[in-house]
Design a protein around this motif. Sequence first.
Motif, PDB file in Angstrom:
ATOM      1  N   LEU A 154      54.335 -11.430  -3.991  1.00 33.20           N
ATOM      2  CA  LEU A 154      55.252 -12.186  -3.541  1.00 33.20           C
ATOM      3  C   LEU A 154      56.732 -11.396  -3.529  1.00 33.20           C
ATOM      4  CD1 LEU A 154      56.200 -15.076  -2.001  1.00 33.20           C
ATOM      5  CD2 LEU A 154      56.498 -15.970  -4.630  1.00 33.20           C
ATOM      6  N   LEU A 174      58.388 -21.405  -0.081  1.00 36.75           N
ATOM      7  CA  LEU A 174      57.004 -21.031  -0.233  1.00 36.75           C
ATOM      8  C   LEU A 174      56.464 -22.421   0.693  1.00 36.75           C
ATOM      9  CD1 LEU A 174      56.356 -19.999  -3.909  1.00 36.75           C
ATOM     10  CD2 LEU A 174      57.277 -18.717  -1.909  1.00 36.75           C
ATOM     11  N   ASP A 177      54.496 -25.184  -0.991  1.00 30.18           N
ATOM     12  CA  ASP A 177      54.945 -26.480  -1.618  1.00 30.18           C
ATOM     13  C   ASP A 177      55.706 -27.236  -0.552  1.00 30.18           C
ATOM     14  OD1 ASP A 177      54.844 -26.189  -4.625  1.00 30.18           O
ATOM     15  OD2 ASP A 177      55.895 -24.328  -4.250  1.00 30.18           O
ATOM     16  N   TYR A 214      52.246 -21.294 -13.013  1.00 33.90           N
ATOM     17  CA  TYR A 214      53.802 -21.341 -12.557  1.00 33.90           C
ATOM     18  C   TYR A 214      54.410 -20.239 -13.180  1.00 33.90           C
ATOM     19  CZ  TYR A 214      52.894 -26.180 -10.153  1.00 33.90           C
ATOM     20  OH  TYR A 214      52.417 -26.895  -9.730  1.00 33.90           O
ATOM     21  N   ALA A 215      55.738 -19.885 -12.784  1.00 31.29           N
ATOM     22  CA  ALA A 215      56.918 -19.610 -13.619  1.00 31.29           C
ATOM     23  C   ALA A 215      57.289 -20.493 -14.443  1.00 31.29           C
ATOM     24  CB  ALA A 215      57.942 -18.688 -12.769  1.00 31.29           C
ATOM     25  N   GLU A 243      56.414 -15.199 -15.379  1.00 33.36           N
ATOM     26  CA  GLU A 243      55.249 -15.842 -14.485  1.00 33.36           C
ATOM     27  C   GLU A 243      54.012 -15.872 -15.093  1.00 33.36           C
ATOM     28  OE1 GLU A 243      55.752 -16.099 -11.209  1.00 33.36           O
ATOM     29  OE2 GLU A 243      53.694 -16.312 -10.501  1.00 33.36           O
ATOM     30  N   LYS A 244      53.611 -16.944 -14.851  1.00 26.41           N
ATOM     31  CA  LYS A 244      52.033 -17.443 -15.141  1.00 26.41           C
ATOM     32  C   LYS A 244      51.718 -16.920 -16.746  1.00 26.41           C
ATOM     33  CE  LYS A 244      50.415 -17.976 -10.813  1.00 26.41           C
ATOM     34  NZ  LYS A 244      51.321 -17.334  -9.773  1.00 26.41           N
ATOM     35  N   VAL A 256      59.188 -23.303 -12.234  1.00 24.22           N
ATOM     36  CA  VAL A 256      59.480 -23.143 -10.834  1.00 24.22           C
ATOM     37  C   VAL A 256      58.683 -23.760  -9.639  1.00 24.22           C
ATOM     38  CG1 VAL A 256      60.583 -21.368  -9.498  1.00 24.22           C
ATOM     39  CG2 VAL A 256      60.854 -21.091 -12.011  1.00 24.22           C
ATOM     40  N   VAL A 257      59.184 -24.236  -8.836  1.00 22.34           N
ATOM     41  CA  VAL A 257      58.421 -24.626  -7.691  1.00 22.34           C
ATOM     42  C   VAL A 257      59.080 -23.565  -6.369  1.00 22.34           C
ATOM     43  CG1 VAL A 257      57.163 -26.573  -8.361  1.00 22.34           C
ATOM     44  CG2 VAL A 257      59.304 -26.878  -7.280  1.00 22.34           C
ATOM     45  N   GLY A 258      58.449 -23.599  -5.360  1.00 19.34           N
ATOM     46  CA  GLY A 258      58.727 -22.830  -4.247  1.00 19.34           C
ATOM     47  C   GLY A 258      59.791 -22.946  -3.457  1.00 19.34           C
ATOM     48  N   TYR A 260      63.898 -21.450  -3.637  1.00 22.63           N
ATOM     49  CA  TYR A 260      64.729 -20.637  -4.044  1.00 22.63           C
ATOM     50  C   TYR A 260      65.735 -20.271  -3.129  1.00 22.63           C
ATOM     51  CZ  TYR A 260      60.266 -19.258  -6.231  1.00 22.63           C
ATOM     52  OH  TYR A 260      58.895 -19.283  -6.464  1.00 22.63           O
ATOM     53  N   GLN A 282      56.033  -9.197  -8.445  1.00 17.96           N
ATOM     54  CA  GLN A 282      56.150 -10.717  -8.678  1.00 17.96           C
ATOM     55  C   GLN A 282      57.678 -11.070  -8.361  1.00 17.96           C
ATOM     56  OE1 GLN A 282      54.183 -12.936  -9.032  1.00 17.96           O
ATOM     57  NE2 GLN A 282      52.358 -11.937  -9.716  1.00 17.96           N
ATOM     58  N   THR A 284      59.389 -13.494  -9.219  1.00 23.12           N
ATOM     59  CA  THR A 284      59.741 -13.823 -10.702  1.00 23.12           C
ATOM     60  C   THR A 284      60.401 -12.904 -11.482  1.00 23.12           C
ATOM     61  OG1 THR A 284      58.272 -15.602 -10.701  1.00 23.12           O
ATOM     62  CG2 THR A 284      59.143 -15.167 -12.623  1.00 23.12           C
ATOM     63  N   ARG A 310      56.707 -33.808  -4.272  1.00 25.17           N
ATOM     64  CA  ARG A 310      56.538 -32.406  -3.791  1.00 25.17           C
ATOM     65  C   ARG A 310      54.952 -32.255  -3.897  1.00 25.17           C
ATOM     66  NH1 ARG A 310      53.576 -28.865  -7.598  1.00 25.17           N
ATOM     67  NH2 ARG A 310      53.670 -27.050  -6.495  1.00 25.17           N
TER      68      ARG A 310
HETATM   69  C1  G1P Z   1      54.092 -18.683  -7.032  1.00 23.18           C
HETATM   70  C2  G1P Z   1      55.120 -17.994  -7.774  1.00 23.18           C
HETATM   71  C3  G1P Z   1      55.250 -18.850  -9.033  1.00 23.18           C
HETATM   72  C4  G1P Z   1      55.784 -20.346  -8.708  1.00 23.18           C
HETATM   73  C5  G1P Z   1      54.869 -21.111  -7.675  1.00 23.18           C
HETATM   74  C6  G1P Z   1      55.505 -22.194  -7.250  1.00 23.18           C
HETATM   75  O1  G1P Z   1      53.104 -18.768  -7.339  1.00 23.18           O
HETATM   76  O2  G1P Z   1      54.604 -16.612  -8.060  1.00 23.18           O
HETATM   77  O3  G1P Z   1      56.581 -18.176  -9.947  1.00 23.18           O
HETATM   78  O4  G1P Z   1      55.914 -20.947  -9.909  1.00 23.18           O
HETATM   79  O5  G1P Z   1      54.702 -20.149  -6.661  1.00 23.18           O
HETATM   80  O6  G1P Z   1      54.386 -22.936  -6.488  1.00 23.18           O
HETATM   81  P1  G1P Z   1      51.538 -18.995  -6.491  1.00 23.18           P
HETATM   82  O7  G1P Z   1      51.366 -20.646  -6.437  1.00 23.18           O
HETATM   83  O8  G1P Z   1      51.576 -18.283  -5.268  1.00 23.18           O
HETATM   84  O9  G1P Z   1      50.427 -18.636  -7.487  1.00 23.18           O
END
Ligand code: G1P
Length: 347
Positions: A154, A174, A177, A214-215, A243-244, A256-258, A260, A282, A284, A310
């Motif tokens: 990302l 993102l 979301d 998530y983050a 991150e994760k 954190v959701v998508g 920003y 990342q 993040t 959401r």
């Molecule tokens: C991505 C981001 C993550 C965030 C998440 C939100 O992860 O890397 O930091 O918390 O979106 O939906 P992914 O869902 O693509 O693995």
Amino acid sequence: ANRGAGECSATPAPTSNLRAESCFCGHRLPLRSFLRYPCSMSEKNQPVVHAVVPSAGRGTRFLPITKSVPKEMLPVVDRPAIEYIVREATDAGITDVLFVTRAGKQAIEDYFDAEPGLEADLEKAGKDEALEYVNEYKKYARVHSVRQGHPLGLGHAILQAKSHVGEAPFAVLLPDDLMEPGSQLLRKMIQVRQALGGSVVALLKVTPEQATAYASTAVEVLPVPEGVDLDEGQLMRITGVTEKPPLDEVKSEYAVVGRYLLDPAVFTALENIEPGAGGEYQLTDGYARMIGLPEEAGGGLYGVVIDERRFDTGDKLGYLEANVTLALEDPALGGELRAFLRSKLED
Ligand code: G1P
């Protein structure tokens, strides 16, 4: 001149000016921070006109349909999921949306483009309602696209937007979301940026087990500044982010959701990160660097706790939940669907 995002563009001042604690473009800065960081060209009250929508994912969770249909084009009720995203950005005042795509994703661009042949046919046939549908894309922000040739993560996807966005704050949405239609989240995140500067991310309350996907953030509650439509307890200063994380490293109940809102200084950060979780570059790890950066250099990281619905449409169950919930609220479908679901559940 060849300069990175976030650096001043003015002609370098003589060294004596540096001693006077001023950066090249005349912003007043503590000398130490200027020597360590480039000065941000973006002012905190600069309007947010750009959004970047990473859409280069393979959609493996939705195979086999994603062999030939981009997951962003899967319908939620009667519209592709991506239309909700572009509408949300447009509603927040964004006029320019950049998709970061890859081969096989052209259907996304086609959807937001004119179709002169179809328009002419519908007009000739007097099919006004159908013509209205075909022309709806005109209500939305102008769309553009750039390719992410290699799926390196990302953070790498967002870096592909650097020359398009330039030295302006920008939103990232993102598409997995999906915020409920009419969402005010982005608008409020923009208010936070305008009050405090820096970058802003959306936060969701989750269980520790969920947080590992998530983050995960360490946070401190901040008082809500004037002009920001948030309730007390909804605005956070983010002091750490991972991150994760494994379960024992989850930082708090806020993930954190998508959504920003990023200062362009994040591009310089992204150019300097190493591969992180999952071996990918990342996002993040890029915005995490905003935590230690002074405000004058585009630093500061804030979180807005979401108080709206959401849906995770990247997940089969979340996708179905979005469809059922929004269809039940659709005036044309809701009544009959409710009756149908009732009768099904009684079976
Ligand atoms: C991505 C981001 C993550 C965030 C998440 C939100 O992860 O890397 O930091 O918390 O979106 O939906 P992914 O869902 O693509 O693995």
